[in-house]
Design a protein around this motif. Structure first.
Motif, PDB file in Angstrom:
ATOM      1  N   LEU A   1     -37.524 -73.665   9.796  1.00  0.00           N
ATOM      2  CA  LEU A   1     -37.476 -72.503   9.938  1.00  0.00           C
ATOM      3  C   LEU A   1     -38.969 -71.715   9.673  1.00  0.00           C
ATOM      4  N   ASN A   2     -39.218 -72.150   8.389  1.00  0.00           N
ATOM      5  CA  ASN A   2     -40.647 -71.533   7.985  1.00  0.00           C
ATOM      6  C   ASN A   2     -41.853 -72.230   8.928  1.00  0.00           C
ATOM      7  N   TRP A   3     -41.815 -73.309   9.417  1.00  0.00           N
ATOM      8  CA  TRP A   3     -42.682 -73.864  10.544  1.00  0.00           C
ATOM      9  C   TRP A   3     -42.639 -73.148  11.954  1.00  0.00           C
ATOM     10  N   LEU A   4     -41.326 -72.768  12.302  1.00  0.00           N
ATOM     11  CA  LEU A   4     -41.217 -71.933  13.467  1.00  0.00           C
ATOM     12  C   LEU A   4     -41.740 -70.624  13.241  1.00  0.00           C
ATOM     13  N   LEU A   5     -41.655 -69.993  12.105  1.00  0.00           N
ATOM     14  CA  LEU A   5     -41.977 -68.596  11.761  1.00  0.00           C
ATOM     15  C   LEU A   5     -43.458 -68.697  11.888  1.00  0.00           C
ATOM     16  N   LYS A   6     -44.213 -69.714  11.312  1.00  0.00           N
ATOM     17  CA  LYS A   6     -45.521 -69.774  11.229  1.00  0.00           C
ATOM     18  C   LYS A   6     -46.025 -70.226  12.524  1.00  0.00           C
ATOM     19  N   MET A   7     -45.708 -71.007  13.254  1.00  0.00           N
ATOM     20  CA  MET A   7     -46.025 -71.089  14.721  1.00  0.00           C
ATOM     21  C   MET A   7     -45.832 -69.992  15.594  1.00  0.00           C
TER      22      MET A   7
ATOM     23  N   LYS B   1     -47.804 -70.433  28.813  1.00  0.00           N
ATOM     24  CA  LYS B   1     -47.693 -71.050  27.489  1.00  0.00           C
ATOM     25  C   LYS B   1     -47.123 -72.592  27.649  1.00  0.00           C
ATOM     26  N   VAL B   2     -47.031 -72.904  28.829  1.00  0.00           N
ATOM     27  CA  VAL B   2     -46.449 -74.474  29.436  1.00  0.00           C
ATOM     28  C   VAL B   2     -47.161 -75.464  28.607  1.00  0.00           C
TER      29      VAL B   2
ATOM     30  N   GLN C   1     -37.426 -76.560  19.727  1.00  0.00           N
ATOM     31  CA  GLN C   1     -38.450 -75.899  18.737  1.00  0.00           C
ATOM     32  C   GLN C   1     -39.334 -74.943  19.653  1.00  0.00           C
ATOM     33  N   GLY C   2     -39.709 -75.647  20.718  1.00  0.00           N
ATOM     34  CA  GLY C   2     -40.740 -74.814  21.639  1.00  0.00           C
ATOM     35  C   GLY C   2     -40.228 -73.623  22.016  1.00  0.00           C
ATOM     36  N   MET C   3     -38.867 -73.558  22.349  1.00  0.00           N
ATOM     37  CA  MET C   3     -38.247 -72.248  22.742  1.00  0.00           C
ATOM     38  C   MET C   3     -37.968 -71.355  21.795  1.00  0.00           C
ATOM     39  N   TRP C   4     -37.702 -71.733  20.453  1.00  0.00           N
ATOM     40  CA  TRP C   4     -37.497 -70.978  19.313  1.00  0.00           C
ATOM     41  C   TRP C   4     -38.716 -70.225  18.923  1.00  0.00           C
ATOM     42  N   ILE C   5     -39.836 -70.928  19.204  1.00  0.00           N
ATOM     43  CA  ILE C   5     -41.111 -70.222  18.566  1.00  0.00           C
ATOM     44  C   ILE C   5     -41.299 -68.827  19.359  1.00  0.00           C
ATOM     45  N   PHE C   6     -41.123 -68.941  20.788  1.00  0.00           N
ATOM     46  CA  PHE C   6     -41.142 -67.826  21.566  1.00  0.00           C
ATOM     47  C   PHE C   6     -40.067 -66.678  21.311  1.00  0.00           C
ATOM     48  N   LEU C   7     -38.928 -67.522  21.386  1.00  0.00           N
ATOM     49  CA  LEU C   7     -37.699 -66.526  21.131  1.00  0.00           C
ATOM     50  C   LEU C   7     -37.737 -65.593  19.784  1.00  0.00           C
ATOM     51  N   ILE C   8     -38.489 -66.192  18.773  1.00  0.00           N
ATOM     52  CA  ILE C   8     -38.481 -65.497  17.350  1.00  0.00           C
ATOM     53  C   ILE C   8     -39.862 -64.576  17.678  1.00  0.00           C
TER      54      ILE C   8
ATOM     55  N   SER D   1     -33.003 -56.807  24.536  1.00  0.00           N
ATOM     56  CA  SER D   1     -34.325 -57.411  24.739  1.00  0.00           C
ATOM     57  C   SER D   1     -34.176 -59.020  24.910  1.00  0.00           C
ATOM     58  N   LEU D   2     -33.154 -59.460  23.694  1.00  0.00           N
ATOM     59  CA  LEU D   2     -33.190 -61.043  23.738  1.00  0.00           C
ATOM     60  C   LEU D   2     -32.420 -61.525  24.940  1.00  0.00           C
ATOM     61  N   LEU D   3     -31.376 -60.893  25.412  1.00  0.00           N
ATOM     62  CA  LEU D   3     -30.675 -61.250  26.556  1.00  0.00           C
ATOM     63  C   LEU D   3     -31.546 -61.250  27.793  1.00  0.00           C
ATOM     64  N   PHE D   4     -32.243 -60.257  27.992  1.00  0.00           N
ATOM     65  CA  PHE D   4     -33.340 -59.978  29.124  1.00  0.00           C
ATOM     66  C   PHE D   4     -34.326 -61.146  29.198  1.00  0.00           C
ATOM     67  N   ALA D   5     -34.714 -61.587  27.956  1.00  0.00           N
ATOM     68  CA  ALA D   5     -35.979 -62.571  27.700  1.00  0.00           C
ATOM     69  C   ALA D   5     -35.400 -63.966  27.677  1.00  0.00           C
ATOM     70  N   LEU D   6     -34.153 -64.169  27.494  1.00  0.00           N
ATOM     71  CA  LEU D   6     -33.460 -65.493  27.148  1.00  0.00           C
ATOM     72  C   LEU D   6     -33.591 -66.306  28.547  1.00  0.00           C
ATOM     73  N   VAL D   7     -33.475 -65.686  29.549  1.00  0.00           N
ATOM     74  CA  VAL D   7     -33.394 -66.584  30.816  1.00  0.00           C
ATOM     75  C   VAL D   7     -34.757 -67.099  31.060  1.00  0.00           C
ATOM     76  N   PRO D   8     -35.925 -66.514  31.069  1.00  0.00           N
ATOM     77  CA  PRO D   8     -37.350 -67.352  31.118  1.00  0.00           C
ATOM     78  C   PRO D   8     -37.606 -67.919  30.006  1.00  0.00           C
ATOM     79  N   LEU D   9     -36.947 -67.575  28.722  1.00  0.00           N
ATOM     80  CA  LEU D   9     -37.240 -68.548  27.465  1.00  0.00           C
ATOM     81  C   LEU D   9     -36.539 -69.648  27.751  1.00  0.00           C
ATOM     82  N   LEU D  10     -35.335 -70.020  28.529  1.00  0.00           N
ATOM     83  CA  LEU D  10     -34.291 -71.285  28.618  1.00  0.00           C
ATOM     84  C   LEU D  10     -35.273 -72.173  29.279  1.00  0.00           C
ATOM     85  N   GLN D  11     -36.380 -71.878  30.166  1.00  0.00           N
ATOM     86  CA  GLN D  11     -37.018 -72.666  31.193  1.00  0.00           C
ATOM     87  C   GLN D  11     -38.032 -73.459  30.112  1.00  0.00           C
ATOM     88  N   ILE D  12     -38.249 -73.277  29.141  1.00  0.00           N
ATOM     89  CA  ILE D  12     -39.156 -73.934  28.034  1.00  0.00           C
ATOM     90  C   ILE D  12     -38.554 -75.234  27.680  1.00  0.00           C
TER      91      ILE D  12
END
Length: 839
Positions: free
Chosen positions: A4-10, A285-286, A301-308, A364-375
């Motif tokens: 989690l710390n690494w994801l937050l830093k990234m 960001k691809v 992990q790539g998806m979680w960075i941008f979801l955060i 905001s999370l619901l509407f952003a989740l569709v493009p984020l899932l593509q990661i």
């Protein structure tokens, strides 16, 4: 925890170069949340105020109401219970001001001195509300005194009685400014009511009795166990404090719920902008995600960075929006002042504040989740070459379902009805799908039928509609929805006004005189003709009650729960007329109209809706009680009535030869062309016959226009949030695409394109986008308004073309202006400078 710390830093490190763009995403939801929190906070404070001031709004512990005098047995019962009573009789009548000859239809309220038991009548001078009854004077509504330029100590005549004016009414318990607009109130002493001469047969009197409980008893327990059973036995309508709380709470809950849906549309527009912007942002960001995959990071992990990143930005935006909304609520009492029966005291609503944060974050999370899932589909190979997103995954489809459920759940909370929530959700979804379909169709059509011979700038502008990273979908959906909302509000207001304006159309009556006694008819007709006004119709009216149906008494039908007869047809006091022929607003559906009595059998005609609610058909017997005399008759015909026509329409029509000798009053319909002529005519009639009341339909039309204008302003105020949100989303979309278009602009500049040409290309692109979006939104609004006209208002829909044209020009112009303003940095800088920045 380490992960989690690494994801937050990234997430933090990646955001450093993109914070301005991330905050632009955030700004898309701020206003939607602000509008929601403002309305919810205001609604919470409104509910608290209603609960704390319910007695003051009612003016008593219980209010009884009836269209006929209360029985003596009820008075005796209430007095035996040691209850304090205050009686009121209210009715519509004309007021006459001798000072200037002014006349106006008013609501006369004759009240005993101890009303109200709670709260007070606010007046100027302050003491006049307490003294008018004792001094045998009148209290006149403030707006009425301003209209006719009268002051305290001037006189006012009501019926045959002239009163001195004690003061002006500023506010009465439970009444708002809107409720007194059509017929402003005038209070007179109850003891002087008979002297007015207005208590005549056929007069429509509203009887009220206010009750105050003795001190030291359990109000609710006493009401439920002692008073309520007796009132139900007497079939008396009543309002107690709890019921008034519920009625007011429901009314304002409906209002705030509707306004919340308008604010919710602003939030959804912002969320659509967030989702579309995140899609473009993630595509950039691809390669970064692919590099992380090469270094051993998982796709999740790539998806979680941008979801955060989006979660934090969404949280900040929701907090800011909630704070703004909590501040905006302090301006809302001024906006709603005409609709509220009290002054509201506001306080910070923590529930609405945290609810706004939760809704904003979730949306905001619901509407952003569709493009984020593509990661999750990004592979290490993307470092070397570009790979497509692929088809929509099951997870994405699941998120779409969650979005629809989110919209439905929110609308259900606001509307409290599954059917209405479903209609709202389906309508919104349908509008969005139409707009998406239009954008796809435009992209396909431009590709398919590209105008090869068009000027260079036009071709480039059109090509931008389908090139990679185009804005067609997001702008058509967001601008189109905003346009549809605003245009529907405008057209709906016009619908309501047009429905009322039928009364002022040519050859239609615009003045109604009622409560004309039989011995006054000839003189009133003579005055009308002498003033060169037409007597369009003169109609006798007889009041009666239903006694029995098909041989069964009304009492037994009420007790029979299986009869299926609507209660209102059994209780109401019928106002009927008699004539030998039908009028042009009536059409026979079944049977035959007989204008005279044949063979001593009386065949009457019923309105179609009344016959359905009575559960009667042709030939069924009905017995009416005409002020003590029973008249047996039969259903001879069933009519369809055009209630929109300004005619003397009746649910029940008798033939001639039956009711001529019954006690009755008359109604006369006429028409005037000039206001001055109307004023002179009204003065003559009222001065000669004070008991006659006159309804000026043109004045009512202006009043309705004013009321609708105030309601429309409140709704448009909320729709304003949708417009501004749409503008922010438009700015965000243009800003994001600006970075995508820089290379294209550089190439055009490099091969010789001038700054003017690039400006024209941008102009053409945004002109096409604005036109497509606004026109599609307008078409949706016209279809919606037609549906309202056909199904709800049952009237012909004729769109206001000027309003539509102005909307199209305004929305298209705004789109072009924002597009060109945000694109000028690309145009004004030399290609080499941009290329260096890109490198």
């Amino acid at each position: 925890m380490q992960n989690l710390n690494w994801l937050l830093k990234m997430a933090w490190r990646d955001s450093r170069r993109n914070r301005s763009r991330l905050f632009l995403f955030m700004s898309s939801i701020v206003l939607g949340i602000a509008a929601l929190v403002a309305i919810n906070s205001f609604g919470d404070n409104l509910t608290q105020q209603i609960n704390s001031e319910a007695k003051e709004l009612l003016g008593a512990d219980v209010e009884l109401e009836s269209r006929s005098p209360f029985p003596d047995s009820l008075y005796q019962f209430l007095q035996n219970e040691n209850l304090q009573l205050s009686e009121e009789r209210a009715f519509a009548s004309m007021v006459y001001f001798p000072k200037n000859g002014g006349t106006r239809l008013i609501n006369v309220r004759a009240v005993e001195a101890n009303y109200p038991f709670y709260g007070k009548i606010e007046s100027t001078p302050f003491e006049s509300a307490d003294q008018y009854n004792k001094n045998e004077k009148a209290l006149v509504d403030q707006s009425l005194m301003l209209q006719f330029n009268v002051s305290p100590n001037d006189s006012v005549r009501i019926g045959n009685k002239v009163f001195s004016i004690a003061g002006e009414i500023n506010k009465t318990p439970g009444q708002s400014a809107i409720t007194t607009t059509v017929a402003p109130p005038v209070f007179i002493p109850f003891s002087k009511l008979e002297e007015t001469g207005l208590m005549q047969k056929g007069s429509r009197i509203n009887y009220k009795l206010y009750i105050k409980f003795p001190n030291g008893i359990d109000d609710q327990k006493y009401f439920n166990e002692v008073l309520k059973p007796r009132l139900e036995k007497e079939e008396i309508r009543f309002d107690d404090v709890e019921e008034r709380k519920e009625e007011l709470g429901d009314a304002y809950s409906d209002l705030t719920g509707f306004l919340n849906l308008t604010a919710f549309i602003a939030l959804l527009l912002g969320c659509i902008g967030v989702g579309s912007s995140v899609q473009v942002y993630v595509k950039e960001k691809v390669k970064s995600v692919a590099i992380l995959r090469c270094l051993g990071a998982s796709s999740l992990q790539g998806m979680w960075i941008f979801l955060i990143q989006i979660a934090i930005i969404g949280l900040i935006g929701s907090v800011i929006g909630s704070l703004i909304g909590s501040s905006i609520q302090y301006f809302l009492p001024q906006l709603f002042a005409d609709f509220l029966p009290f002054e509201i005291e506001l306080s910070f609503s923590y529930g609405s504040f945290f609810q706004g944060i939760l809704i904003g974050l979730l949306a905001s999370l619901l509407f952003a989740l569709v493009p984020l899932l593509q990661i999750r589909k990004v592979s290490p190979l993307n470092v070397l070459r570009s790979l497509g997103w692929g088809k929509t995954s099951k997870a994405s489809r699941f998120v779409y379902v969650l979005v629809v459920l989110f919209v439905f759940g929110f609308s259900y909370i606001q509307l409290h009805e599954l059917q209405k929530a479903a209609v709202f959700t389906v309508s919104l979804l349908g509008a969005a799908l139409i707009l998406m379909g239009v954008s796809r169709l435009i992209i396909w059509a431009v590709r398919k039928y590209f105008p090869e011979k068009a000027p260079f700038t036009t071709r480039q502008g059109l090509a931008n509609l389908y090139r990679p990273n185009n804005q067609t979908l997001i702008l058509v959906v967001t601008i189109g929805l905003g346009t549809a909302l605003i245009t529907t509000l405008m057209l709906s207001q016009d619908l309501l006004l047009d429905k009322v304006k039928l009364s002022s159309s040519e050859n239609q009556p615009n003045m109604v005189l009622f409560d004309i006694q039989s011995d006054q008819v000839d003189e009133v007709i003579e005055i009308t003709k002498n003033d060169s006004l037409p007597v369009i119709s003169e109609v006798p009216i007889v009041t009666m009650k239903l006694h029995s149906m098909k041989g069964e008494s009304v009492e037994s039908i009420r007790e029979d729960t299986t009869a299926g007869v609507r209660n209102w047809v059994l209780r109401r006091e019928y106002r009927v007329t008699y004539r030998d022929k039908l009028i042009d607003s009536e059409t026979i559906l079944e049977g035959e109209w007989k204008g005279t009595v044949e063979n001593d059998s009386i065949f009457i005609s019923l309105d179609q809706g009344l016959a359905e609610d009575m559960k009667v058909g042709l030939g069924d017997p009905l017995t009416f009680n005409v002020q003590g005399a029973l008249i047996e008759c039969y259903v001879g015909s069933i009519r369809e009535i055009d209630w929109q026509r300004v005619q003397t329409n009746f649910l029940v029509v008798f033939p001639e030869g039956v009711l001529e000798e019954a006690p009755k009053f008359h109604v006369l319909l006429t028409r005037y062309e000039k206001v001055e002529k109307s004023a002179q005519y009204q003065q003559k009639v009222v001065s000669k016959f004070p008991n006659i009341s006159i309804i000026d339909l043109d004045l009512i039309l202006k009043t309705v226009d004013e009321v609708l204008g105030k309601i429309s302003f409140v709704i448009q105020f909320m729709a304003f949030f949708s417009i501004i949100t749409g503008v922010i989303v438009l700015i965000g979309a243009v800003n994001i695409s600006k970075f995508q278009r820089m290379q294209e602009a550089v190439l055009l500049r490099t091969i010789g394109a001038s700054r003017k040409q690039i400006v024209r290309i941008n102009f053409m692109e945004y002109f096409f986008l604005g036109s497509i979006s606004s026109l599609t939104g307008i078409i949706i609004a016209i279809l919606s308004s037609w549906g309202l006209a056909y199904f709800s208002f049952e009237t012909v829909f004729v769109p206001n073309l000027w309003a539509v044209l102005i909307t199209y020009i305004a929305i298209t112009g705004l789109t072009v202006f924002i597009g060109l303003t945000n694109s000028r940095s690309v145009v004004n800088k030399p290609p080499l400078e941009i290329l260096r920045k890109e490198v």
